[in-house]
Design a protein around this motif. Structure first.
Motif, mmCIF file in Angstrom:
data_model
loop_
_atom_site.group_PDB
_atom_site.id
_atom_site.type_symbol
_atom_site.label_atom_id
_atom_site.label_comp_id
_atom_site.label_asym_id
_atom_site.label_seq_id
_atom_site.Cartn_x
_atom_site.Cartn_y
_atom_site.Cartn_z
ATOM 1 N N ARG A 4 -43.736 -78.400 6.741
ATOM 2 C CA ARG A 4 -42.328 -77.977 6.797
ATOM 3 C C ARG A 4 -41.564 -78.650 5.655
ATOM 4 N NH1 ARG A 4 -43.485 -79.602 12.235
ATOM 5 N NH2 ARG A 4 -42.365 -81.513 11.757
ATOM 6 N N PRO A 5 -40.556 -77.973 5.120
ATOM 7 C CA PRO A 5 -39.756 -78.598 4.061
ATOM 8 C C PRO A 5 -38.917 -79.747 4.630
ATOM 9 C CG PRO A 5 -38.810 -76.485 4.687
ATOM 10 C CD PRO A 5 -40.113 -76.615 5.428
ATOM 11 N N VAL A 6 -38.568 -80.654 3.765
ATOM 12 C CA VAL A 6 -37.662 -81.735 4.143
ATOM 13 C C VAL A 6 -36.239 -81.207 4.003
ATOM 14 C CG1 VAL A 6 -36.865 -84.050 3.560
ATOM 15 C CG2 VAL A 6 -39.290 -83.493 3.396
ATOM 16 N N THR A 7 -35.491 -81.240 5.092
ATOM 17 C CA THR A 7 -34.116 -80.726 5.060
ATOM 18 C C THR A 7 -33.096 -81.779 5.475
ATOM 19 O OG1 THR A 7 -34.346 -79.896 7.318
ATOM 20 C CG2 THR A 7 -34.843 -78.351 5.526
ATOM 21 N N LYS A 8 -33.574 -82.866 6.059
ATOM 22 C CA LYS A 8 -32.668 -83.908 6.538
ATOM 23 C C LYS A 8 -32.993 -85.206 5.804
ATOM 24 C CE LYS A 8 -30.791 -85.426 10.933
ATOM 25 N NZ LYS A 8 -30.980 -85.399 12.390
ATOM 26 N N PHE A 9 -32.048 -85.679 5.039
ATOM 27 C CA PHE A 9 -32.229 -86.891 4.258
ATOM 28 C C PHE A 9 -31.454 -88.013 4.940
ATOM 29 C CE2 PHE A 9 -33.039 -83.295 1.631
ATOM 30 C CZ PHE A 9 -34.120 -83.681 0.856
ATOM 31 N N ASP A 10 -32.171 -88.762 5.795
ATOM 32 C CA ASP A 10 -31.521 -89.779 6.610
ATOM 33 C C ASP A 10 -32.339 -91.066 6.618
ATOM 34 O OD1 ASP A 10 -33.686 -89.025 8.162
ATOM 35 O OD2 ASP A 10 -32.505 -88.206 9.801
ATOM 36 N N ASP A 11 -31.930 -92.025 7.449
ATOM 37 C CA ASP A 11 -32.633 -93.306 7.525
ATOM 38 C C ASP A 11 -34.077 -93.148 7.988
ATOM 39 O OD1 ASP A 11 -30.396 -94.670 6.667
ATOM 40 O OD2 ASP A 11 -29.714 -95.166 8.693
ATOM 41 N N ARG A 12 -34.310 -92.184 8.841
ATOM 42 C CA ARG A 12 -35.670 -91.952 9.339
ATOM 43 C C ARG A 12 -36.604 -91.545 8.194
ATOM 44 N NH1 ARG A 12 -37.034 -87.946 14.383
ATOM 45 N NH2 ARG A 12 -39.195 -88.533 14.548
ATOM 46 N N LEU A 13 -36.111 -90.683 7.310
ATOM 47 C CA LEU A 13 -36.898 -90.292 6.138
ATOM 48 C C LEU A 13 -37.098 -91.496 5.223
ATOM 49 C CD1 LEU A 13 -38.278 -88.160 4.347
ATOM 50 C CD2 LEU A 13 -36.031 -87.706 3.339
ATOM 51 N N GLY A 14 -36.069 -92.292 5.054
ATOM 52 C CA GLY A 14 -36.182 -93.493 4.231
ATOM 53 C C GLY A 14 -37.243 -94.445 4.760
ATOM 54 N N THR A 15 -37.280 -94.613 6.074
ATOM 55 C CA THR A 15 -38.292 -95.473 6.691
ATOM 56 C C THR A 15 -39.687 -94.912 6.457
ATOM 57 O OG1 THR A 15 -36.735 -96.221 8.376
ATOM 58 C CG2 THR A 15 -39.077 -96.474 8.873
ATOM 59 N N LEU A 16 -39.846 -93.607 6.610
ATOM 60 C CA LEU A 16 -41.138 -92.972 6.368
ATOM 61 C C LEU A 16 -41.581 -93.205 4.925
ATOM 62 C CD1 LEU A 16 -43.550 -91.127 6.975
ATOM 63 C CD2 LEU A 16 -42.045 -89.168 6.498
ATOM 64 N N LEU A 17 -40.687 -93.015 3.980
ATOM 65 C CA LEU A 17 -41.041 -93.213 2.575
ATOM 66 C C LEU A 17 -41.394 -94.666 2.279
ATOM 67 C CD1 LEU A 17 -38.416 -90.849 0.945
ATOM 68 C CD2 LEU A 17 -40.873 -90.459 1.153
ATOM 69 N N ASP A 18 -40.655 -95.603 2.894
ATOM 70 C CA ASP A 18 -40.985 -97.028 2.739
ATOM 71 C C ASP A 18 -42.373 -97.323 3.302
ATOM 72 O OD1 ASP A 18 -38.566 -97.611 1.516
ATOM 73 O OD2 ASP A 18 -37.624 -98.349 3.368
ATOM 74 N N ASP A 19 -42.675 -96.770 4.467
ATOM 75 C CA ASP A 19 -43.996 -96.950 5.074
ATOM 76 C C ASP A 19 -45.090 -96.365 4.185
ATOM 77 O OD1 ASP A 19 -42.720 -98.078 7.237
ATOM 78 O OD2 ASP A 19 -43.143 -96.427 8.624
ATOM 79 N N MET A 20 -44.816 -95.190 3.631
ATOM 80 C CA MET A 20 -45.802 -94.547 2.764
ATOM 81 C C MET A 20 -46.048 -95.377 1.509
ATOM 82 S SD MET A 20 -44.879 -90.496 3.171
ATOM 83 C CE MET A 20 -46.063 -89.959 1.930
ATOM 84 N N LYS A 21 -44.988 -95.952 0.958
ATOM 85 C CA LYS A 21 -45.154 -96.782 -0.241
ATOM 86 C C LYS A 21 -45.992 -98.011 0.089
ATOM 87 C CE LYS A 21 -42.726 -99.291 -3.848
ATOM 88 N NZ LYS A 21 -41.433 -99.704 -4.387
ATOM 89 N N GLU A 22 -45.704 -98.666 1.207
ATOM 90 C CA GLU A 22 -46.470 -99.840 1.613
ATOM 91 C C GLU A 22 -47.948 -99.470 1.835
ATOM 92 O OE1 GLU A 22 -46.539 -103.181 5.162
ATOM 93 O OE2 GLU A 22 -44.707 -102.063 4.802
ATOM 94 N N THR A 23 -48.171 -98.330 2.466
ATOM 95 C CA THR A 23 -49.529 -97.858 2.719
ATOM 96 C C THR A 23 -50.251 -97.556 1.410
ATOM 97 O OG1 THR A 23 -48.823 -96.924 4.831
ATOM 98 C CG2 THR A 23 -50.887 -96.083 3.918
ATOM 99 N N LEU A 24 -49.559 -96.902 0.492
ATOM 100 C CA LEU A 24 -50.127 -96.566 -0.813
ATOM 101 C C LEU A 24 -50.533 -97.826 -1.574
ATOM 102 C CD1 LEU A 24 -50.618 -94.371 -3.046
ATOM 103 C CD2 LEU A 24 -48.305 -94.879 -3.811
ATOM 104 N N LEU A 25 -49.655 -98.819 -1.602
ATOM 105 C CA LEU A 25 -49.958 -100.051 -2.319
ATOM 106 C C LEU A 25 -51.110 -100.802 -1.660
ATOM 107 C CD1 LEU A 25 -46.329 -101.256 -3.114
ATOM 108 C CD2 LEU A 25 -47.983 -100.244 -4.704
ATOM 109 N N ASP A 26 -51.144 -100.818 -0.326
ATOM 110 C CA ASP A 26 -52.217 -101.498 0.395
ATOM 111 C C ASP A 26 -53.572 -100.843 0.115
ATOM 112 O OD1 ASP A 26 -53.011 -103.506 2.557
ATOM 113 O OD2 ASP A 26 -53.743 -101.618 3.425
ATOM 114 N N ALA A 27 -53.581 -99.524 -0.079
ATOM 115 C CA ALA A 27 -54.817 -98.781 -0.321
ATOM 116 C C ALA A 27 -55.183 -98.717 -1.806
ATOM 117 C CB ALA A 27 -54.688 -97.368 0.236
#
Length: 72
Positions: free
Chosen positions: A19-42
């Motif tokens: 699904r497209p991203v349509t809501k740009f909020d704190d929840r999306l920010g948290t997801l992106l932060d988690d993804m960055k941490e996961t990416l760096l860890d891997a």
């Protein structure tokens, strides 16, 4: 921030339409932060939503500004 589990090749979630991203909020920010941490860890270079079990059209990638400076 939290490390997310990376879905492995062959998992059917990787073939689903996101699904497209349509809501740009704190929840999306948290997801992106988690993804960055996961990416760096891997030690990865890029990570898409479905690779962490999120059916959203989003992608992050590492650029040289995210890396520590090289020591000669």
């Amino acid at each position: 921030m939290a490390l997310r589990t990376i879905v492995q090749d062959g998992d059917p979630i990787l073939k689903k339409v996101c699904r497209p991203v349509t809501k740009f909020d704190d929840r999306l920010g948290t997801l992106l932060d988690d993804m960055k941490e996961t990416l760096l860890d891997a030690n990865g270079l890029g990570l898409a939503g479905p690779q962490v079990g999120m059916m959203r059209r989003l992608f992050i990638c590492l650029d040289d500004r995210d890396l520590p400076e090289e020591v000669p």
